[in-house]
Enzyme design. Structure first.
Site, PDB file in Angstrom:
ATOM      1  N   ASP A 235      -6.566  -2.446   9.148  1.00 52.69           N
ATOM      2  CA  ASP A 235      -5.241  -2.354   8.566  1.00 52.69           C
ATOM      3  C   ASP A 235      -4.711  -0.979   8.931  1.00 52.69           C
ATOM      4  O   ASP A 235      -5.109   0.030   8.358  1.00 52.69           O
ATOM      5  CB  ASP A 235      -5.350  -2.540   7.037  1.00 52.69           C
ATOM      6  CG  ASP A 235      -4.011  -2.362   6.338  1.00 52.69           C
ATOM      7  OD1 ASP A 235      -3.007  -2.129   7.036  1.00 52.69           O
ATOM      8  OD2 ASP A 235      -3.985  -2.461   5.106  1.00 52.69           O
TER       9      ASP A 235
ATOM     10  N   LYS B 262       3.385   5.463  12.068  1.00 55.33           N
ATOM     11  CA  LYS B 262       3.662   4.046  12.298  1.00 55.33           C
ATOM     12  C   LYS B 262       5.174   3.779  12.357  1.00 55.33           C
ATOM     13  O   LYS B 262       5.622   2.863  13.038  1.00 55.33           O
ATOM     14  CB  LYS B 262       3.039   3.249  11.157  1.00 55.33           C
ATOM     15  CG  LYS B 262       3.046   1.747  11.343  1.00 55.33           C
ATOM     16  CD  LYS B 262       2.271   1.117  10.224  1.00 55.33           C
ATOM     17  CE  LYS B 262       2.368  -0.392  10.216  1.00 55.33           C
ATOM     18  NZ  LYS B 262       1.670  -0.942   9.052  1.00 55.33           N
TER      19      LYS B 262
ATOM     20  N   GLU C  16       0.558  -8.687   8.620  1.00 54.09           N
ATOM     21  CA  GLU C  16      -0.057  -8.222   7.369  1.00 54.09           C
ATOM     22  C   GLU C  16       0.009  -9.268   6.251  1.00 54.09           C
ATOM     23  O   GLU C  16      -0.997  -9.521   5.590  1.00 54.09           O
ATOM     24  CB  GLU C  16       0.590  -6.903   6.935  1.00 54.09           C
ATOM     25  CG  GLU C  16       0.097  -5.740   7.785  1.00 54.09           C
ATOM     26  CD  GLU C  16       1.006  -4.513   7.723  1.00 54.09           C
ATOM     27  OE1 GLU C  16       1.927  -4.486   6.895  1.00 54.09           O
ATOM     28  OE2 GLU C  16       0.781  -3.581   8.520  1.00 54.09           O
TER      29      GLU C  16
ATOM     30  N   ASP D 250       4.303  -6.789  -1.204  1.00 50.13           N
ATOM     31  CA  ASP D 250       3.504  -5.646  -0.737  1.00 50.13           C
ATOM     32  C   ASP D 250       4.213  -4.348  -1.091  1.00 50.13           C
ATOM     33  O   ASP D 250       5.159  -3.928  -0.425  1.00 50.13           O
ATOM     34  CB  ASP D 250       3.315  -5.768   0.785  1.00 50.13           C
ATOM     35  CG  ASP D 250       2.478  -4.636   1.372  1.00 50.13           C
ATOM     36  OD1 ASP D 250       2.198  -3.661   0.646  1.00 50.13           O
ATOM     37  OD2 ASP D 250       2.112  -4.719   2.558  1.00 50.13           O
TER      38      ASP D 250
END
Lengths: 107, 636
Positions: free
Chosen positions: B25, B86, B185, B207
């Site tokens: 992850d 990211k 994800e 999330d």
């Protein structure tokens, strides 16, 4: 009793059996495979086969099929930690050679 | 010595067949790595027991530091400490300039469209920084699994476009990782909860991480996930909750010297830490307490709810929008999966449950659930799981294998393996210049060919002539869902293939299967002895073969008459032992002859090198470099 188990191995098996929540014991054995002849089997057992030998270890049973028993006579099962890695190890006096990685062996 | 784990019944891994696979992850704030051990996914901790690796890299002129230590340097050395990289993945410079987000880094002007960041360790692209994080995680995986990784699954947000996905793949390539697949994800989270086992369903993945919020609506159709809609807020997360609590603390302190607008960075950090601690206490307790400068702070759940609700409502708004985008009604959602540390908050769960009118899934660690799903997927993709995760139809009643030299049976698929199954194994030639190989497919538990049942024979022709043992013949056994066995053999350098299909269970009654099994137990001891003997005999045959060939080739040139006689009588002795003795005697004899031939082997080696190098001057050799010496030697 021809298969010995160290205390850490017993404790760890008992713990894993408890975590799994079912099964009557664990099976040790050998099968022909790998680059150097034989390799070890270590599995949970739900129902033993009729030909199996079953040894009571207190909180669980040790199950061996008669064929594997010939190879494993006198073997000690140990639980070891190597850095981050941990797992079971067979110390087999019958073993004459093993392949480089130790996953398979000869008797 | 490889260490063993206890397996589920019938699922002992084949030696060398267990592939090491991990799921990664690669998060904005934190990253982690997980693998499948004993059929369950577990996150792998570092040496200090931390599973979360802050996605922060600190570059100095001497080294790069990844993780927690790098994070501590963020305040001291912000230009060389890259966080939240990211957000830059797959983004061009133009896009970054156009976006509202500000990055504190020094960008370097280059021809390329990829942003280049100046650090103390040189210019870095986001891909390189991500690769450094991946290397750190992969190292953890390697140390924990005890060897190189065969494959990884890396998760990416569902909204990542092709460029961002490609950038992630490039980072993995740079980190020398074999990417089996990039996984969304939300899909990974659903897999971790086993939702892929169902036939159909509508799943919402909520999330809420440290700094970002994502909502994804997935549809599961016959085991395949489809992303219907994604939404969220890239600047809303647990940190905002901390900030809200900090504002409350400042109010509680009631100190004119402290106001939210004029906090020094140190005080702000301190207050945020207290705020975070208070928030975490409330996950388990009804009230949370802390103290600052002798003022004690008591935060009740109700107070917290008032602070958090405006933020949570923003996320719920995103959820509703995504549901609308997906064209589905919230009543149709079957499961809600909670991901991200902030979903530990009691209030968040409550409000989400209220919106979707169903209890969200929370029993897996929300920080780890994505990595766990990726690990499960990696385990299947790498081939560790072929059986149990597919439709369980039947098992192979008796082992299937093939004949190897010396009439021995090499089992390829063991009995009780669930089908469908495919297993491949490599074999090689036994004699120099061997151009064909007979494949004899057998069924049974016994060690010798004569005790097993012959199913089929076929030949692989067109193997290029090579020395014994140099050819790679890949033999694949495949049993399909109907129990049909097909065996194919392929010589890997030329690609010549031969194959055959048989029905192994044809004509075998249950009793016959049972009898065959019982025989294998009854004759175990004899079989072992027979196998050991045959293995030694083959060793002896190989030695006789090789030594005879060598003697014929340059025995007379390199050996004195006595030496020649010793070796040729050695061969005779070995032949005699081969035919008349037990395994141990043959073993001893093989070792003796091997020793006798040591000098001969050494001389042959010297002679070959001599021939290879003759005609060259020392000066030539020096200027040729080692590469050309090697090629000269191999041309001879």
């Amino acid at each position: 009793m021809a298969i010995l188990m160290t205390e850490p191995a017993k404790q760890h098996i008992a713990k894993q059996m408890e975590g799994r929540g079912k099964g009557m014991g664990i099976r040790v054995g050998v099968k022909t495979a790998g680059c150097s002849g034989l390799s070890y089997v270590l599995e949970f057992v739900d129902t033993p086969e009729p030909e199996d030998k079953v040894f009571d270890q207190g909180s669980f049973n040790l199950v061996i099929d008669p064929k594997s028993f010939l190879y494993l006579d006198g073997t000690e099962l140990d639980f070891v930690k190597e850095g981050l890695n941990e797992g079971f190890q067979f110390n087999n006096p019958n073993m004459k050679s093993a392949c480089g990685c130790g996953e398979s062996f000869h008797v | 010595m490889a260490l063993l784990q206890i397996s589920e019944p019938g699922q002992s891994p084949e030696p060398h067949a267990v592939k090491r696979a991990v799921g990664i992850d690669l998060g904005t704030t934190n990253s982690l790595v997980a693998t499948v051990k004993n059929s369950t996914a577990v996150a792998l901790p570092d040496i200090n027991g931390n599973t979360l690796l802050p996605s922060v890299v600190h570059y100095t002129s001497e080294e790069k530091i990844v993780g927690l230590e790098a994070k501590h340097n963020a305040a001291k050395d912000p230009l060389n400490t890259l966080v939240s990289i990211k957000r830059l993945m797959g983004r061009s410079k133009q896009e970054l300039e156009a976006s509202a987000q500000q990055f504190p880094y020094e960008f370097v002007a280059t021809e390329s469209t990829v942003p280049h960041i100046k650090t103390a360790a040189g210019v870095k692209t986001p891909i390189q920084v991500s690769a450094d994080i991946l290397v750190e995680l992969a190292t953890r995986g390697r140390e924990s699994l005890g060897g190189n990784l065969d494959g990884v699954v890396i998760t990416v947000p569902a909204y990542f476009d092709d460029a961002q996905r490609q950038a992630t793949k490039d980072a993995a390539k740079l980190a020398d990782l074999n990417v089996l697949r990039l996984l969304n994800e939300p899909t990974a989270a659903a897999i971790a909860y086993g939702l892929d086992k169902g036939e159909n369903g509508l799943i919402a993945i909520y999330d809420l991480g440290g700094g970002t919020f994502d909502i994804s609506i997935l549809r599961l159709n016959k085991g395949v996930f489809e992303v219907l809609a994604t939404g969220g807020d890239s600047a809303l997360g647990g940190d905002d909750f901390d900030y809200a609590i900090m504002t409350w603390i400042v109010g509680e302190l009631n100190d004119e010297a402290i106001s939210v607008d004029n906090l020094t960075p140190n005080v702000e950090r301190e207050l945020l830490d207290i705020a975070c601690a208070l928030k975490e206490q409330l996950s388990d307790n009804l009230t949370a307490t802390a103290s600052y400068n002798n003022t004690s702070l008591n935060l009740s759940r109700d107070d917290f709810n008032q602070l958090a609700d405006p933020l949570i409502n923003k996320t719920l708004l995103s959820c509703k929008r995504s549901l609308r985008d997906a064209g589905v009604d919230k009543a149709d959602v079957d499961n809600v999966v909670m991901v991200g540390g902030s979903t530990r908050s009691f209030r968040v769960r409550e409000k989400v449950a209220e919106l979707f009118n169903c209890e969200p899934l929370v029993n897996l660690d929300p920080d780890r659930v994505v990595a766990m799903g990726a690990a499960l997927q990696a385990d299947i993709l790498v081939g560790n799981k072929s059986d149990s995760d597919l439709l369980l139809l039947d098992v192979v009643p008796l082992s299937l294998g093939l004949e190897t030299m010396g009439e021995l049976v090499e089992k390829v698929i063991h009995r009780n393996t669930t089908i469908p199954v495919a297993r491949a194994q490599e074999f090689t030639t036994f004699k120099d210049g061997q151009t064909a190989m007979a494949i004899h497919v057998l069924q049974g538990e016994r060690e010798l060919v004569k005790d097993c049942r012959s199913l089929a024979r076929f030949e692989l022709r067109g193997i290029p002539p090579m020395v014994a043992g140099a050819a790679h013949i890949r033999v694949t056994f495949q049993v399909d869902a109907d129990g049909l066995l097909s065996v194919s053999a392929e010589e890997t350098s030329t690609g010549v293939v031969a194959e055959i299909t048989v029905k192994p269970s044809y004509g075998l009654s249950d009793e016959e299967v049972t009898t065959m099994l019982q025989d294998s137990f009854a004759n175990a001891e004899d079989d072992i002895a027979a196998r050991a003997l045959r293995e030694q005999q083959i060793e002896a045959e190989q030695l006789i073969e090789a030594l005879s060939a060598a003697l014929a080739l340059d025995g007379e040139a390199l050996l004195s008459q006595e030496e020649y006689a010793v070796l040729s009588s050695g061969i005779d002795a070995l032949k005699h032992a081969h035919n008349n003795s037990d395994a141990d005697t043959i073993r001893a004899e093989v070792q003796r002859i091997n020793k006798l031939s040591d000098t001969f082997a050494a001389r042959r080696m010297d002679n070959n090198i001599h021939q290879a190098l003759s005609g060259y001057h020392l000066d030539d050799l020096g200027s040729m470099g080692s590469d050309s010496i090697e090629s000269a030697a191999s041309e001879k």
